[in-house]
Motif scaffolding. Structure first.
Motif, PDB file in Angstrom:
ATOM      1  N   ASN A 122      12.412  10.056   8.450  1.00 32.51           N
ATOM      2  CA  ASN A 122      11.046   9.605   7.342  1.00 32.51           C
ATOM      3  C   ASN A 122      10.358   8.343   7.925  1.00 32.51           C
ATOM      4  OD1 ASN A 122      11.764  11.289   5.236  1.00 32.51           O
ATOM      5  ND2 ASN A 122      13.634  10.798   5.220  1.00 32.51           N
ATOM      6  N   ARG A 158       7.497   5.771   1.767  1.00 34.08           N
ATOM      7  CA  ARG A 158       6.875   5.885   2.832  1.00 34.08           C
ATOM      8  C   ARG A 158       6.740   4.086   3.170  1.00 34.08           C
ATOM      9  NH1 ARG A 158       1.440   4.488   2.335  1.00 34.08           N
ATOM     10  NH2 ARG A 158       0.817   4.231   0.195  1.00 34.08           N
ATOM     11  N   THR A 159       6.669   4.035   4.687  1.00 33.06           N
ATOM     12  CA  THR A 159       6.365   2.503   5.102  1.00 33.06           C
ATOM     13  C   THR A 159       4.995   2.100   4.662  1.00 33.06           C
ATOM     14  OG1 THR A 159       7.876   2.957   6.756  1.00 33.06           O
ATOM     15  CG2 THR A 159       6.538   1.187   7.035  1.00 33.06           C
TER      16      THR A 159
END
Length: 584
Positions: A122, A158-159
Motif C-alpha cells: 500500500n 495513502r501516504t
DNA sequence: ATCACGCGGGG
DNA sequence: GTGTACGCGTGAT
C-alpha cells in the motif's frame, strides 16, 4: 465517510474471522487513533515448471483466488501464480503443500510478515503522515480501551508527503534494591522509576518526600501502578530506555506479576508483551513505540563498551554521575546517601532522553526510507534494513524477492571469504605535512559505474560487459541492474537534498535535511557490504569480490599516479591514503 | 584445529 | 507469528 490525517507509528494485525490490519497513529492534536483495515489478504507466489498443469494442481487444492502474474526473477521475465489466502496463519501449512506439488518449481515471498506486506503493497511509510478514509466507530471488540479513537477504513490509506514529525519522547529508568549482587526480580523490589519527557523530570518512589521531583507513593505496587497510569494517560509516541528490552521491562513485568499489577499499556488495552527475536528479547507496547537505545547505539558508533555512561560521554563529552551498581542498596538504606541515589537515577533518565533526542532523528529518517516500523528498524542489523528496503523496491520493480538462504546454503556461504580493500601498513615514525586523499563513496560508485548486481552477472561470451580485475567476473552493461539503479536513486536523491540544504535559510530546515542526506548516505554505504552478508537474500560473493577488486585497482592506481607527482604514501586503507610531499 | 559456550547492557 | 535473526573471545577437547 470522513477523512483524517495521522502520523503512522505502529502496525499489527488481529483476527476477527478475517485478518484485520490495525494502524496506530496520532492526529494533529497528538490524539491517539487506531484505524482498522479489513481489506487485505496474504498471498504467496508459486513458480510453475509448467503453467497449466500447475494451475490445475492448485485449483484441486481449492484456492479461492489464483492469478497468473508477470514478474522478473533477477531481471528475467517469468510467469508466476499468485495464490491469495484467507489468513496469515495458514501460510506455513499451505506453503508446505504447494511446495511439494509436482508442477511447482519453488515458492516465493512466503515469509514476508503480514503487516510488512501491507506497508509495502500500500506504499505506506511509518513515521510519515497518512490520510485515512473511513468512518469513526464508538467501540470495537478489537480495541479494548475507551480513550482511543477508532476508525473503520473504507479503503487503504495513502501516504501524504510531509515534514519530519515532531518528537514526543518519554524516557524512563528503574532502580532496584539489590543487596545480593545482580538484582533478581523474584526477590529484589523496585525502589524508584524515573521519567523525563523533555519538560518535567519525575521520580516515582516510596522515599524522598523532601525532593520536589519525587512523586511519593505508599509501596512498590503503587510505583508500578503510577508508572502504568502515566503511560496510559499520555500515550507517548516514543518510550525510551537503555537496555530496557533485557532489563527494565522484563524486571517490571516480573514484579508487576508478583504484585498483581496490570500493565495494560497498549492503546488497544493490551498488556505489554515480550517477543523473542532469535537470541534477543524485545518488549512491545501496542501503539507506543518502545525503543531500547542500547542496540541502536551499538550500530551507531563503534566503541569497546556501550554502557550508558560511555555512550553519553562519547556523544556529549560530559561525565554523568556514577554510583557503584553493587552498592546502590546501601545508598538507599543510608539516609544521608539516599539523595545521591535520586540524583543518579535522574542523571540516567536525562542521559537516556538526550541520547534519544540526538540519534532518533536519523533512525526515523531510515524508517521513512526503508518503510518498516521504527520499533523494528531500531532492532535490525543494517544488512536487514537494506534488505527490507530492497524488498519494497522489488515490489515496485516487479522483481520477485529471492528466498532466504536455507541452513545448508547459509553454511556454504559462511565458508566463502571475500578479499577486502587494499591496505598498506603505515610506515613507522612521525610524518609531517601529510596530505590525505580519499575517494568519495568508492564502493557505491563502483557498483553503479560497473553495474554490479546479481541480475547483471553473466557467464555468456558474447554480451557487452564490464570485466572485474583478478576474478574476471563479468557484468552486463545493459540493462541497468536492480541494485545499481537503486543506489543511483539514493545518491541522486541525496544530491537533491544537499542542494536544498545549501539553499535553506531556516536552521531547523537545514538540520532536518542534513539528517535526511545522512540517512541516505548510510544506506548507500551499507549496500556494498550486504553482498557479502550471509543471510542477505541478494547475497552474491561474485559481486562482493568484484567490488573490492575494482576498489583495490583504483586505489593502487591513484597511489602510483600520486607518486609520479612526488607524493610518498605512508599509509593506505581501502578508499584513501596519506602521503608526504617531498618537494617544496 | 575444532567446537561448545557464554557474553553484551542493566542494578 | 507468512516466526525462531549476532559475532566474537575463551577454554576444553
Amino acid at each position: 465517510m470522513e477523512k483524517r490525517v495521522i502520523t503512522l507509528l505502529d502496525i499489527d494485525y488481529v483476527t476477527d474471522n478475517i485478518p484485520v490490519i490495525r494502524l496506530f497513529g496520532k492526529d494533529q492534536d497528538k490524539k491517539p487513533v487506531i484505524a482498522l483495515d479489513r481489506s487485505f489478504r496474504p498471498y504467496i507466489y508459486a513458480v510453475p515448471s509448467h503453467l497449466d498443469p500447475c494451475l490445475d494442481e492448485l485449483r484441486e487444492l481449492g484456492f479461492e483466488k489464483l492469478e497468473v502474474v508477470n514478474k522478473k526473477d533477477l531481471g528475467r521475465p517469468i510467469e508466476v501464480i499468485k495464490i491469495v489466502l484467507k489468513h496469515p496463519q495458514e501460510v506455513p501449512r499451505i506453503r508446505e503443500k504447494v511446495k511439494n506439488l509436482e508442477h511447482v518449481q519453488e515458492i516465493r515471498e512466503h515469509d514476508i510478515p503480514f503487516y510488512r506486506r501491507y506497508l509495502i503493497d500500500n506504499d505506506l511509510f511509518p513515521m510519515s503522515k497518512i490520510e485515512l478514509k473511513g468512518h469513526k466507530i464508538a467501540s470495537s471488540p478489537l480495541v479494548a480501551s475507551s480513550d482511543v479513537e477508532i476508525i473503520e477504513l473504507d479503503e487503504p490509506p495513502r501516504t501524504i508527503k510531509s515534514r519530519f514529525p515532531e518528537l514526543e519522547i518519554l524516557a524512563f529508568d528503574i532502580e532496584v534494591y539489590n543487596p545480593h549482587g545482580m538484582p533478581n526480580p523474584e526477590r529484589d523490589e523496585i525502589i524508584m522509576i524515573s521519567l523525563y519527557n523533555g519538560r518535567e523530570e519525575r521520580i516515582i518512589s516510596t522515599e524522598g518526600r523532601h525532593l520536589d521531583f519525587v512523586e511519593l507513593v505508599e509501596d512498590e505496587k503503587e510505583i508500578l501502578e503510577k508508572f502504568a497510569e502515566t503511560i496510559k494517560n499520555s500515550r507517548p509516541a516514543l518510550l525510551v530506555g537503555y537496555n530496557s528490552d533485557n532489563f527494565d521491562f522484563p524486571y517490571i513485568r516480573k514484579r508487576a506479576d508478583l504484585l498483581g499489577v496490570k500493565l495494560d499499556l497498549g492503546w488497544d488495552g493490551s498488556a505489554i508483551k515480550s517477543i523473542r527475536r532469535g537470541f534477543a528479547t524485545a518488549t512491545t507496547i501496542r501503539g507506543t513505540i518502545h525503543i531500547d537505545l542500547y542496540p541502536v547505539m551499538r550500530r551507531y558508533i563503534n566503541l569497546d563498551t556501550y554502557t550508558l555512561e560511555r555512550v553519553y560521554l562519547e556523544l556529549f563529552g560530559e561525565k554523568k554521575v556514577e554510583l557503584p551498581g553493587d552498592q546502590l542498596w546501601e545508598y538507599w538504606d543510608n539516609k544521608t546517601l539516599r539523595d545521591e541515589l535520586f540524583e543518579y537515577s535522574l542523571g540516567d533518565v536525562l542521559a537516556t532522553y538526550k541520547i534519544a533526542e540526538k540519534i532518533l532523528p536519523l533512525n526515523m529518517e531510515i524508517t521513512r526510507i526503508v518503510g518498516q516500523p521504527l520499533f523494528d528498524m531500531t532492532r535490525m542489523a543494517t544488512g536487514q534494513q537494506v534488505e527490507w528496503f530492497l524488498i519494497r523496491k522489488a515490489f515496485e520493480y516487479d522483481e520477485l524477492v529471492p528466498n532466504k538462504p536455507s541452513p545448508s546454503e547459509l553454511q556454504r556461504r559462511r565458508t566463502q571469504r571475500v578479499v577486502g580493500g587494499y591496505v598498506k601498513e603505515p610506515e613507522k615514525g612521525l610524518h609531517e605535512n601529510i596530505v590525505q586523499f580519499d575517494f568519495r563513496s568508492l564502493y557505491p560508485s563502483i557498483i553503479i559505474s560497473k553495474n554490479i548486481s546479481p541480475d547483471t552477472l553473466t557467464y555468456d561470451f558474447e554480451e557487452e560487459c564490464y570485466v572485474a580485475p583478478e576474478s574476471g567476473y563479468k557484468f552486463k552493461k545493459k540493462p541497468r541492474g536492480f541494485v545499481p539503479s537503486i543506489i543511483g536513486q539514493i545518491l541522486d536523491e541525496r544530491i537533491k537534498i544537499k542542494n536544498r540544504m545549501k539553499a535553506a535559510e531556516d536552521p531547523m530546515e537545514k538540520r532536518i535535511l542534513d539528517v535526511q542526506q545522512e540517512a541516505l548516505k548510510r544506506l548507500a554505504n551499507t549496500m556494498y557490504g550486504v553482498y557479502g552478508y550471509t543471510r542477505f537474500r541478494w547475497y552474491s560473493v561474485e559481486c562482493a569480490e568484484a567490488i573490492t577488486a575494482w576498489g583495490r585497482k583504483y586505489i593502487k592506481k591513484t597511489i602510483k599516479e600520486a607518486e609520479k607527482f612526488g607524493f610518498h604514501t605512508v599509509y593506505a586503507d581501502t578508499d584513501g591514503f596519506y602521503a608526504t610531499y617531498q618537494k617544496k
